[in-house]
Motif scaffolding. Structure first.
Motif, mmCIF file in Angstrom:
data_model
loop_
_atom_site.group_PDB
_atom_site.id
_atom_site.type_symbol
_atom_site.label_atom_id
_atom_site.label_comp_id
_atom_site.label_asym_id
_atom_site.label_seq_id
_atom_site.Cartn_x
_atom_site.Cartn_y
_atom_site.Cartn_z
ATOM 1 N N VAL A 65 0.813 -1.223 0.000
ATOM 2 C CA VAL A 65 0.000 0.000 0.000
ATOM 3 C C VAL A 65 0.840 1.264 0.000
ATOM 4 O O VAL A 65 0.328 2.348 -0.303
ATOM 5 N N LEU A 66 2.114 1.156 0.331
ATOM 6 C CA LEU A 66 2.947 2.352 0.492
ATOM 7 C C LEU A 66 3.029 3.221 -0.763
ATOM 8 O O LEU A 66 2.999 4.458 -0.647
ATOM 9 N N PRO A 67 3.109 2.654 -1.975
ATOM 10 C CA PRO A 67 3.157 3.529 -3.151
ATOM 11 C C PRO A 67 1.916 4.392 -3.325
ATOM 12 O O PRO A 67 1.976 5.438 -3.985
ATOM 13 N N GLY A 68 0.798 3.991 -2.757
ATOM 14 C CA GLY A 68 -0.419 4.790 -2.864
ATOM 15 C C GLY A 68 -0.620 5.774 -1.736
ATOM 16 O O GLY A 68 -1.580 6.550 -1.761
ATOM 17 N N SER A 69 0.288 5.743 -0.743
ATOM 18 C CA SER A 69 0.084 6.609 0.418
ATOM 19 C C SER A 69 1.271 7.518 0.719
ATOM 20 O O SER A 69 1.114 8.734 0.857
ATOM 21 N N LEU A 70 2.469 6.956 0.802
ATOM 22 C CA LEU A 70 3.627 7.748 1.224
ATOM 23 C C LEU A 70 3.904 8.944 0.308
ATOM 24 O O LEU A 70 4.198 10.040 0.817
ATOM 25 N N PRO A 71 3.828 8.802 -1.021
ATOM 26 C CA PRO A 71 4.063 9.987 -1.860
ATOM 27 C C PRO A 71 3.137 11.149 -1.535
ATOM 28 O O PRO A 71 3.535 12.313 -1.668
ATOM 29 N N SER A 72 1.915 10.854 -1.099
ATOM 30 C CA SER A 72 0.986 11.941 -0.770
ATOM 31 C C SER A 72 1.445 12.707 0.467
ATOM 32 O O SER A 72 1.183 13.910 0.591
ATOM 33 N N LEU A 73 2.108 12.034 1.396
ATOM 34 C CA LEU A 73 2.653 12.723 2.575
ATOM 35 C C LEU A 73 3.870 13.568 2.202
ATOM 36 O O LEU A 73 4.010 14.709 2.647
ATOM 37 N N LEU A 74 4.735 13.002 1.379
ATOM 38 C CA LEU A 74 5.936 13.731 0.973
ATOM 39 C C LEU A 74 5.583 14.958 0.135
ATOM 40 O O LEU A 74 6.358 15.927 0.101
ATOM 41 N N ALA A 75 4.422 14.931 -0.505
ATOM 42 C CA ALA A 75 4.019 16.031 -1.385
ATOM 43 C C ALA A 75 3.152 17.070 -0.684
ATOM 44 O O ALA A 75 2.508 17.897 -1.343
ATOM 45 N N GLN A 76 3.105 17.055 0.637
ATOM 46 C CA GLN A 76 2.276 18.012 1.358
ATOM 47 C C GLN A 76 2.692 19.454 1.076
ATOM 48 O O GLN A 76 3.877 19.810 1.143
ATOM 49 N N ASP A 77 1.704 20.270 0.771
ATOM 50 C CA ASP A 77 1.922 21.689 0.519
ATOM 51 C C ASP A 77 1.774 22.428 1.856
ATOM 52 O O ASP A 77 0.738 23.023 2.142
ATOM 53 N N TYR A 78 2.825 22.367 2.655
ATOM 54 C CA TYR A 78 2.757 22.958 3.988
ATOM 55 C C TYR A 78 3.729 24.133 4.076
ATOM 56 O O TYR A 78 4.922 23.972 3.805
ATOM 57 N N PRO A 79 3.243 25.306 4.472
ATOM 58 C CA PRO A 79 4.106 26.501 4.459
ATOM 59 C C PRO A 79 5.182 26.496 5.540
ATOM 60 O O PRO A 79 6.186 27.204 5.408
ATOM 61 N N GLY A 80 4.989 25.727 6.597
ATOM 62 C CA GLY A 80 5.974 25.689 7.671
ATOM 63 C C GLY A 80 6.951 24.544 7.515
ATOM 64 O O GLY A 80 6.996 23.861 6.492
ATOM 65 N N ARG A 81 7.749 24.295 8.565
ATOM 66 C CA ARG A 81 8.718 23.213 8.532
ATOM 67 C C ARG A 81 8.020 21.898 8.877
ATOM 68 O O ARG A 81 7.303 21.804 9.866
ATOM 69 N N ALA A 82 8.230 20.909 8.043
ATOM 70 C CA ALA A 82 7.612 19.604 8.267
ATOM 71 C C ALA A 82 8.526 18.515 7.726
ATOM 72 O O ALA A 82 9.240 18.732 6.736
ATOM 73 N N GLU A 83 8.517 17.367 8.367
ATOM 74 C CA GLU A 83 9.282 16.215 7.903
ATOM 75 C C GLU A 83 8.577 14.940 8.318
ATOM 76 O O GLU A 83 7.730 14.938 9.211
ATOM 77 N N VAL A 84 8.938 13.856 7.651
ATOM 78 C CA VAL A 84 8.244 12.585 7.818
ATOM 79 C C VAL A 84 9.207 11.558 8.406
ATOM 80 O O VAL A 84 10.351 11.433 7.954
ATOM 81 N N PHE A 85 8.721 10.819 9.406
ATOM 82 C CA PHE A 85 9.478 9.722 10.008
ATOM 83 C C PHE A 85 8.684 8.435 9.810
ATOM 84 O O PHE A 85 7.615 8.268 10.411
#
Length: 400
Positions: A65-85
């Motif tokens: 399922v990861l190919p259908g979900s993780l890219p959407s998190l990495l592509a977040q349009d967030y104006p502040g500082r954000a990172e994914v663990f």
């Protein structure tokens, strides 16, 4: 009326039918309007300065399922500082390596992949992974943590909408119940009912109110204030909870925090449940934990489900067969109210409305799943998931 008349089979059927109808009228009007599906993200204003956010994704054998979900998190349009663990919880299917590969293919939020090792006694695997992710995140001093499952896909503006809602409303937890996949026959029959039953148990309007103790969250999408997590000792305080999202919300609200939960429009699960067996396992692994592993609560639940969901159609059939207009009318009225309250959820899931009268059948399936969950518990199989079995997880605290 004679004593014999009161104990005649049809009198009993009529009385139980009336009791079922009364139960449905109470649910319709006095259970927080649980059946309405208009509880979307609360009013929000974009903050002048966007707070930092760390996204924690526990993942065990999620390569499918990861190919259908993780890219959407990495592509977040967030104006502040954000990172994914992404915390790889002992996967055997290459989940961690695939996550790194997906991050290399796409520009976006920075991704860290780590593994905490096997959970110690007293911890569920997911919460052990969440703990490791939060520990890594704290080094970056985020103001918010987004806890999201590996099968959840987010629209590009999901994170900024969640943060804006939390800041505007002063919420310590903002959670959205992701729209689950509804494509197979069994998914159409069971999934909308799953969300409907959850809302009946935890009315969303009550969760967001300061005046009630009702608390719940949807584990697929939980934005949590980092300071609140530390104060409530999340996840240590709930380390053994099988139903961790509800336990998290109770810990926060019990400590004076504010919790909001509603239905999502742009947060979706990509995990398929094509067979009844898949859905059965999903429900049965935690249903008895929800009942605090109490056989008396189980018995009361079975009786309650039968009274509310099974009595109406049975009364209609028996009344029609025996010529008892009272039983048929009362049962039909209860069935009509039941189906009517289910219609908004079917519309939310874009399903045909003729599924509404079939809700008693689906409820009967859930009754069997709940009983099976108890049987598994007493056979020592407990809550089995992804190769791990939690035979006797501690019961959640009583909501009162």
């Amino acid at each position: 009326m004679s004593a014999d008349a009161w104990t005649s089979p049809m009198t009993v059927v009529t009385f139980v039918s009336a009791l079922s109808l009364a139960s449905w009228l109470w649910l319709l009007l006095a259970r927080g309007f649980f059946w309405r599906t208009d509880v979307g993200l609360p009013a929000r204003e974009e903050p002048g300065a966007w707070p930092s956010v760390c996204v924690v994704v526990p993942a065990r054998d999620e390569a499918a399922v990861l190919p259908g979900s993780l890219p959407s998190l990495l592509a977040q349009d967030y104006p502040g500082r954000a990172e994914v663990f992404l915390i790889d919880d002992g996967s055997t299917d290459g989940t961690g390596g695939l996550a790194c590969e997906l991050a290399r293919r796409q520009e976006g939020l920075p991704l860290t992949v780590a593994s905490p090792g096997e959970p110690p006694d007293g911890w569920t695997g997911k919460l052990w992974a969440v703990r490791h992710g939060i520990d890594l995140a704290r080094a970056h001093e985020p103001e918010y943590l987004l806890l999201t499952d590996a099968d959840i896909a987010h629209a590009p503006d999901s994170l900024r909408r969640l943060v804006a809602a939390a800041r505007t409303g002063g919420f310590d937890v903002v959670s959205q119940m992701a729209r689950l996949r509804v494509e197979s026959v069994w998914e159409r029959l069971v999934v909308p009912a799953f969300v409907y039953f959850f809302a009946q148990l935890y009315p969303f309007r009550w969760i967001g109110s300061r005046d009630t103790r009702t608390a719940a969250a949807a584990g697929g999408c939980v934005l949590l204030r980092a300071e609140t997590a530390e104060r409530a000792r999340i996840p240590e305080a709930i380390r053994h909870a099988v139903i961790d999202d509800v336990a998290l919300a109770r810990a926060v609200k019990g400590g004076g925090g504010r919790v909001w939960l509603g239905l999502a429009d742009r947060v979706d699960s990509v995990r398929p449940y094509p067979r009844l067996h898949d859905l059965w396992r999903m429900v049965a692994r935690s249903a008895y934990a929800q009942l605090r592993h109490n056989p008396l609560v189980l018995a009361a639940t079975v009786v309650g489900l039968a009274l509310v969901y099974l009595v109406p159609p049975v009364s209609v059939v028996v009344g029609a067969a025996t010529g008892s207009a009272a039983a048929a009318v009362l049962g039909g009225g209860a069935w009509l109210v039941m189906a009517g309250t289910y219609v908004p959820m079917l519309r939310y899931y874009r399903q045909p409305l003729w599924l509404a009268p079939l809700l008693p059948f689906t409820a009967f399936l859930y009754l069997l799943m709940t009983v099976d969950s108890a049987v598994r518990h007493y056979r020592g199989r407990g809550a089995a998931w992804k190769g791990r079995t939690y035979a006797r997880p501690d019961a959640l605290p009583d909501e009162g």
